[in-house]
Design a protein around this motif. Structure first.
Motif, PDB file in Angstrom:
ATOM      1  N   ALA A  25       5.947   7.804  -3.653  1.00 47.85           N
ATOM      2  CA  ALA A  25       5.900   6.717  -2.675  1.00 47.85           C
ATOM      3  C   ALA A  25       7.267   6.473  -2.070  1.00 47.85           C
ATOM      4  CB  ALA A  25       5.379   5.444  -3.341  1.00 47.85           C
ATOM      5  N   ALA A  26       8.301   6.576  -2.890  1.00 46.52           N
ATOM      6  CA  ALA A  26       9.657   6.327  -2.404  1.00 46.52           C
ATOM      7  C   ALA A  26      10.085   7.357  -1.372  1.00 46.52           C
ATOM      8  CB  ALA A  26      10.630   6.324  -3.580  1.00 46.52           C
ATOM      9  N   GLU A  27       9.426   8.508  -1.384  1.00 48.18           N
ATOM     10  CA  GLU A  27       9.778   9.577  -0.461  1.00 48.18           C
ATOM     11  C   GLU A  27       9.003   9.507   0.848  1.00 48.18           C
ATOM     12  OE1 GLU A  27       8.871  12.987  -2.789  1.00 48.18           O
ATOM     13  OE2 GLU A  27      10.484  12.643  -4.239  1.00 48.18           O
ATOM     14  N   ASP A  28       8.099   8.547   0.979  1.00 49.53           N
ATOM     15  CA  ASP A  28       7.247   8.444   2.166  1.00 49.53           C
ATOM     16  C   ASP A  28       7.482   7.100   2.840  1.00 49.53           C
ATOM     17  OD1 ASP A  28       5.162   8.277   4.048  1.00 49.53           O
ATOM     18  OD2 ASP A  28       3.806   9.453   2.790  1.00 49.53           O
ATOM     19  N   VAL A  29       7.942   7.134   4.079  1.00 53.51           N
ATOM     20  CA  VAL A  29       8.259   5.903   4.805  1.00 53.51           C
ATOM     21  C   VAL A  29       7.054   4.992   4.958  1.00 53.51           C
ATOM     22  CG1 VAL A  29       7.825   6.896   7.088  1.00 53.51           C
ATOM     23  CG2 VAL A  29       9.451   5.000   6.842  1.00 53.51           C
ATOM     24  N   LEU A  30       5.846   5.547   4.904  1.00 54.17           N
ATOM     25  CA  LEU A  30       4.645   4.713   5.039  1.00 54.17           C
ATOM     26  C   LEU A  30       4.551   3.672   3.938  1.00 54.17           C
ATOM     27  CD1 LEU A  30       1.811   7.235   6.020  1.00 54.17           C
ATOM     28  CD2 LEU A  30       3.307   5.922   7.512  1.00 54.17           C
ATOM     29  N   PHE A  31       5.173   3.952   2.792  1.00 56.47           N
ATOM     30  CA  PHE A  31       5.051   3.067   1.632  1.00 56.47           C
ATOM     31  C   PHE A  31       6.374   2.387   1.267  1.00 56.47           C
ATOM     32  CE2 PHE A  31       1.785   6.331   1.289  1.00 56.47           C
ATOM     33  CZ  PHE A  31       0.650   5.557   1.141  1.00 56.47           C
ATOM     34  N   PHE A  33       6.182  -1.306   0.228  1.00 56.90           N
ATOM     35  CA  PHE A  33       5.294  -1.712  -0.860  1.00 56.90           C
ATOM     36  C   PHE A  33       6.064  -2.285  -2.049  1.00 56.90           C
ATOM     37  CE2 PHE A  33       2.039   0.193   1.494  1.00 56.90           C
ATOM     38  CZ  PHE A  33       0.822   0.180   0.840  1.00 56.90           C
ATOM     39  N   GLY A  34       7.311  -1.857  -2.213  1.00 53.71           N
ATOM     40  CA  GLY A  34       8.038  -2.233  -3.418  1.00 53.71           C
ATOM     41  C   GLY A  34       7.603  -1.370  -4.597  1.00 53.71           C
ATOM     42  N   GLN A  35       8.123  -1.678  -5.766  1.00 50.93           N
ATOM     43  CA  GLN A  35       7.771  -0.919  -6.959  1.00 50.93           C
ATOM     44  C   GLN A  35       6.475  -1.400  -7.597  1.00 50.93           C
ATOM     45  OE1 GLN A  35      11.372  -1.338  -9.329  1.00 50.93           O
ATOM     46  NE2 GLN A  35      12.092   0.667  -8.630  1.00 50.93           N
ATOM     47  N   ARG A  36       6.091  -2.625  -7.321  1.00 50.92           N
ATOM     48  CA  ARG A  36       4.874  -3.214  -7.877  1.00 50.92           C
ATOM     49  C   ARG A  36       4.248  -4.102  -6.808  1.00 50.92           C
ATOM     50  NH1 ARG A  36       3.735  -6.905 -13.210  1.00 50.92           N
ATOM     51  NH2 ARG A  36       2.275  -8.326 -12.207  1.00 50.92           N
ATOM     52  N   LEU A  37       2.910  -4.056  -6.723  1.00 51.67           N
ATOM     53  CA  LEU A  37       2.204  -4.859  -5.734  1.00 51.67           C
ATOM     54  C   LEU A  37       0.867  -5.296  -6.312  1.00 51.67           C
ATOM     55  CD1 LEU A  37       2.212  -5.839  -2.716  1.00 51.67           C
ATOM     56  CD2 LEU A  37       0.929  -3.743  -2.200  1.00 51.67           C
ATOM     57  N   ASN A  60      -2.885  -8.005   2.324  1.00 56.67           N
ATOM     58  CA  ASN A  60      -3.375  -7.679   3.660  1.00 56.67           C
ATOM     59  C   ASN A  60      -2.216  -7.363   4.595  1.00 56.67           C
ATOM     60  OD1 ASN A  60      -6.074 -10.188   3.736  1.00 56.67           O
ATOM     61  ND2 ASN A  60      -6.040  -8.156   2.791  1.00 56.67           N
ATOM     62  N   GLN A  61      -1.158  -8.158   4.534  1.00 58.50           N
ATOM     63  CA  GLN A  61      -0.001  -7.932   5.391  1.00 58.50           C
ATOM     64  C   GLN A  61       0.667  -6.600   5.085  1.00 58.50           C
ATOM     65  OE1 GLN A  61       0.942  -9.692   8.042  1.00 58.50           O
ATOM     66  NE2 GLN A  61      -0.754 -11.116   7.743  1.00 58.50           N
ATOM     67  N   VAL A  62       0.754  -6.254   3.812  1.00 59.25           N
ATOM     68  CA  VAL A  62       1.310  -4.956   3.431  1.00 59.25           C
ATOM     69  C   VAL A  62       0.448  -3.833   3.992  1.00 59.25           C
ATOM     70  CG1 VAL A  62       1.842  -3.426   1.484  1.00 59.25           C
ATOM     71  CG2 VAL A  62       2.442  -5.855   1.372  1.00 59.25           C
ATOM     72  N   LEU A  63      -0.870  -4.004   3.926  1.00 70.09           N
ATOM     73  CA  LEU A  63      -1.790  -3.011   4.483  1.00 70.09           C
ATOM     74  C   LEU A  63      -1.593  -2.868   5.981  1.00 70.09           C
ATOM     75  CD1 LEU A  63      -4.219  -1.083   4.146  1.00 70.09           C
ATOM     76  CD2 LEU A  63      -5.707  -3.069   4.506  1.00 70.09           C
ATOM     77  N   TYR A  64      -1.464  -3.992   6.703  1.00 70.67           N
ATOM     78  CA  TYR A  64      -1.285  -3.929   8.151  1.00 70.67           C
ATOM     79  C   TYR A  64      -0.042  -3.109   8.514  1.00 70.67           C
ATOM     80  CZ  TYR A  64      -4.532  -7.930   8.172  1.00 70.67           C
ATOM     81  OH  TYR A  64      -5.606  -8.773   7.984  1.00 70.67           O
ATOM     82  N   THR A  65       1.040  -3.316   7.779  1.00 64.30           N
ATOM     83  CA  THR A  65       2.272  -2.572   8.063  1.00 64.30           C
ATOM     84  C   THR A  65       2.079  -1.085   7.800  1.00 64.30           C
ATOM     85  OG1 THR A  65       3.625  -4.506   7.543  1.00 64.30           O
ATOM     86  CG2 THR A  65       4.721  -2.364   7.487  1.00 64.30           C
ATOM     87  N   PHE A  66       1.390  -0.751   6.704  1.00 66.04           N
ATOM     88  CA  PHE A  66       1.078   0.661   6.435  1.00 66.04           C
ATOM     89  C   PHE A  66       0.292   1.256   7.590  1.00 66.04           C
ATOM     90  CE2 PHE A  66      -2.348   3.515   5.133  1.00 66.04           C
ATOM     91  CZ  PHE A  66      -1.625   4.604   4.655  1.00 66.04           C
ATOM     92  N   LEU A  67      -0.733   0.547   8.052  1.00 65.96           N
ATOM     93  CA  LEU A  67      -1.581   1.061   9.127  1.00 65.96           C
ATOM     94  C   LEU A  67      -0.799   1.205  10.434  1.00 65.96           C
ATOM     95  CD1 LEU A  67      -4.789  -1.003   8.316  1.00 65.96           C
ATOM     96  CD2 LEU A  67      -4.500   1.462   8.018  1.00 65.96           C
TER      97      LEU A  67
END
Length: 241
Positions: free
Chosen positions: A124-130, A133-137, A222-229
């Protein structure tokens, strides 16, 4: 952007995924297979394919569930992946992605229903999409199974009860075993359908009671999901320009 949802049951609603798509002004279409709506005949009119969850699993037959065509959905998913579309599967949808890529689904070590933390991996740390997210969600869960892994798949997140919570199959194809789309309205639909499972909540380590499910705040995930999308949409923009 043209976003198409495959929805298996009325109580497995797209929730925050649909909220995001409409808020961004995307063109939204559906295959509500529980209502007899057909799957798309082709993927050329789709930029984002989002396959929702359901009580079925990829091995469920038409004889057992006449409105669920597992093989047909797998073929559509495979076509979308081959065409370079963005593909997201949630719960059952994530398992169908794996099956479409010849990675059989498996039973999760634990039943999870409620809101519990997921933990992000080094992948996850290697992918800008995530990166946000932080280390825990803390996210929503409602499942017994988990998606299969291809040789190239990267596990992005896991939970204490399930080792495959988010899987990246490529830079445009993702399986979410967890339910980041949950909203209070969707939770009510799921509670109404899952009365038997929830009545036995005390028997399982990771199953919330209806009262706990109703008390959770789902807006942060939900907000974290929106940013991913948003990030994924930007990554796929050359296809949709």
């Amino acid at each position: 952007m043209r976003v198409h949802f495959i929805v298996h049951e009325s109580f497995e609603a797209p929730g925050a995924y649909e909220i995001w798509a409409r808020a961004r002004g995307h063109n939204v279409t559906f295959s509500r297979v529980y209502a007899g709506e057909p799957l798309p005949a082709q993927v050329s009119d789709i930029d984002f394919l989002i396959v929702m969850g359901g009580p079925q699993d990829p091995a469920t037959t038409r004889e057992t569930c006449p409105h669920f065509d597992s093989k047909g959905e797998q073929a559509l998913i495979a076509s979308a992946i081959e065409a370079g579309k963005a593909v997201i599967g949630i719960c059952l949808g994530s398992q169908l992605i794996g099956e479409a890529l010849n990675a059989p689904f498996a039973h999760s070590p634990e039943k999870e229903i409620g809101k519990f933390p997921i933990f992000l991996t080094d992948a996850a740390a290697e992918d800008v999409l995530f990166s946000h997210f932080g280390q825990r969600l803390d996210v929503g869960h409602w499942h017994n199974d988990m998606p299969g892994l291809t040789p190239d798949a990267r596990i992005i997140a896991y939970s204490e009860g399930c080792p495959r919570q988010i899987v990246a199959y490529s830079d445009r194809v993702f399986g979410f075993q967890c339910h980041m789309e949950l909203t209070p309205e969707v939770v009510e639909l799921l509670i109404a359908h899952s009365e038997n499972d929830l009545s036995r909540a005390a028997e399982f380590r990771f199953v919330n009671t209806p009262a706990a499910l109703r008390a959770h705040d789902y807006q942060a995930m939900n907000q974290v999901l929106y940013t991913f999308l948003d990030k994924l949409a930007a990554r796929c923009q050359p296809l949709t320009a």
